[in-house]
Scaffold this motif. Sequence first.
Motif, PDB file in Angstrom:
ATOM      1  N   ALA A  41      21.465 -12.996  -1.204  1.00  0.00           N
ATOM      2  CA  ALA A  41      21.228 -13.227   0.222  1.00  0.00           C
ATOM      3  C   ALA A  41      22.306 -12.572   1.079  1.00  0.00           C
ATOM      4  CB  ALA A  41      21.191 -14.723   0.498  1.00  0.00           C
ATOM      5  N   VAL A  42      21.907 -12.188   2.273  1.00  0.00           N
ATOM      6  CA  VAL A  42      22.839 -11.631   3.249  1.00  0.00           C
ATOM      7  C   VAL A  42      23.589 -12.791   3.892  1.00  0.00           C
ATOM      8  CG1 VAL A  42      23.027 -10.313   5.385  1.00  0.00           C
ATOM      9  CG2 VAL A  42      21.334  -9.643   3.657  1.00  0.00           C
ATOM     10  N   GLN A  43      24.901 -12.673   3.950  1.00  0.00           N
ATOM     11  CA  GLN A  43      25.745 -13.731   4.514  1.00  0.00           C
ATOM     12  C   GLN A  43      26.006 -13.470   5.991  1.00  0.00           C
ATOM     13  OE1 GLN A  43      29.475 -13.923   2.368  1.00  0.00           O
ATOM     14  NE2 GLN A  43      28.482 -13.420   0.447  1.00  0.00           N
ATOM     15  N   GLU A  44      25.966 -14.535   6.787  1.00  0.00           N
ATOM     16  CA  GLU A  44      26.399 -14.443   8.184  1.00  0.00           C
ATOM     17  C   GLU A  44      27.920 -14.415   8.174  1.00  0.00           C
ATOM     18  OE1 GLU A  44      24.826 -14.178  11.136  1.00  0.00           O
ATOM     19  OE2 GLU A  44      22.849 -14.119  10.194  1.00  0.00           O
ATOM     20  N   LEU A  45      28.486 -13.524   8.949  1.00  0.00           N
ATOM     21  CA  LEU A  45      29.929 -13.354   8.978  1.00  0.00           C
ATOM     22  C   LEU A  45      30.414 -13.576  10.400  1.00  0.00           C
ATOM     23  CD1 LEU A  45      32.045 -12.414   6.871  1.00  0.00           C
ATOM     24  CD2 LEU A  45      31.669 -10.090   7.661  1.00  0.00           C
ATOM     25  N   ASP A  60      36.062 -15.468   9.159  1.00  0.00           N
ATOM     26  CA  ASP A  60      35.989 -15.155   7.729  1.00  0.00           C
ATOM     27  C   ASP A  60      35.850 -13.664   7.432  1.00  0.00           C
ATOM     28  OD1 ASP A  60      33.417 -15.096   8.756  1.00  0.00           O
ATOM     29  OD2 ASP A  60      32.557 -16.438   7.268  1.00  0.00           O
ATOM     30  N   THR A 120      36.606 -12.062   3.659  1.00  0.00           N
ATOM     31  CA  THR A 120      35.427 -11.530   2.969  1.00  0.00           C
ATOM     32  C   THR A 120      35.667 -10.083   2.542  1.00  0.00           C
ATOM     33  OG1 THR A 120      33.966 -12.996   4.206  1.00  0.00           O
ATOM     34  CG2 THR A 120      32.951 -11.074   3.197  1.00  0.00           C
ATOM     35  N   ASN A 143      36.305  -9.231  -1.826  1.00  0.00           N
ATOM     36  CA  ASN A 143      35.152  -8.666  -2.519  1.00  0.00           C
ATOM     37  C   ASN A 143      35.349  -7.168  -2.702  1.00  0.00           C
ATOM     38  OD1 ASN A 143      33.053 -11.004  -2.560  1.00  0.00           O
ATOM     39  ND2 ASN A 143      33.896 -11.013  -0.484  1.00  0.00           N
ATOM     40  N   ASP A 193      18.135  -6.590   4.044  1.00  0.00           N
ATOM     41  CA  ASP A 193      17.849  -7.741   3.180  1.00  0.00           C
ATOM     42  C   ASP A 193      17.302  -7.302   1.830  1.00  0.00           C
ATOM     43  OD1 ASP A 193      18.669  -9.483   5.156  1.00  0.00           O
ATOM     44  OD2 ASP A 193      16.647  -9.973   5.830  1.00  0.00           O
ATOM     45  N   SER A 197      19.864  -5.841  -0.420  1.00  0.00           N
ATOM     46  CA  SER A 197      20.790  -6.842  -0.976  1.00  0.00           C
ATOM     47  C   SER A 197      20.255  -7.412  -2.286  1.00  0.00           C
ATOM     48  CB  SER A 197      21.069  -7.951   0.035  1.00  0.00           C
ATOM     49  OG  SER A 197      19.966  -8.822   0.165  1.00  0.00           O
ATOM     50  N   THR A 257      28.485  -7.162  -1.605  1.00  0.00           N
ATOM     51  CA  THR A 257      28.404  -8.279  -0.667  1.00  0.00           C
ATOM     52  C   THR A 257      27.808  -7.758   0.639  1.00  0.00           C
ATOM     53  OG1 THR A 257      30.333  -9.308  -1.686  1.00  0.00           O
ATOM     54  CG2 THR A 257      29.726 -10.070   0.520  1.00  0.00           C
ATOM     55  N   THR A 303      26.660  -8.486   4.435  1.00  0.00           N
ATOM     56  CA  THR A 303      26.959  -9.421   5.512  1.00  0.00           C
ATOM     57  C   THR A 303      26.416  -8.902   6.833  1.00  0.00           C
ATOM     58  OG1 THR A 303      29.101  -8.418   6.063  1.00  0.00           O
ATOM     59  CG2 THR A 303      29.103 -10.112   4.343  1.00  0.00           C
TER      60      THR A 303
END
Length: 123
Positions: A2-6, A10, A14, A18, A41, A44, A51, A53
Motif C-alpha cells: 500500500a501507498v503510505q500517506e506521508l 515523518d 521515512t 528505507n 498505486d 506499488s 516504499t 508514499t
Amino acid sequence: MAVQELGTEDFEKTVSDNDIVLVDFWATWCQPCVKFAPVFDKMSDKHSDVTFTKLDIDQNQELAGQLGITAVPTLMAFREGVLVFNQAGALNGPQLGEVIDKVKELDMTEVHAEVKKLQGQQG
C-alpha cells in the motif's frame, strides 16, 4: 504494498529508514495528480522492495516549499537517503517502471562518493 500517506513529521525518518522511497507530491485539486494516483498505486503492488508514499502539498506547505515543489504532481525518488530523481509531471506506467528500474540499478557507492565530493566543494 500500500501507498503510505506521508507528512512533515515523518518525512525524514521515512526517507532515511528505507532503502528506496518514492514520494508523490500531490494536491486534491490537481487533475493530473488524480490520474497519476492509480498508476502509482498499481506500481506499488509490483515493487514490494520500494516504499511508495504520497505527500499532500496543501497539508505540508512548509516542507513542500523547502523541497522546492513548484508544480504537482512531482515525483521524487530517494535511495539510501539521497535524492536521485526529481521530476514534475505525471508519468504513465511504463515511464514510472523505468524510473524505478534505474533507481534500483544505481551504483550507490559512486553516488555517495559524488555527494561527498559536492559537499566538500560547498564547505
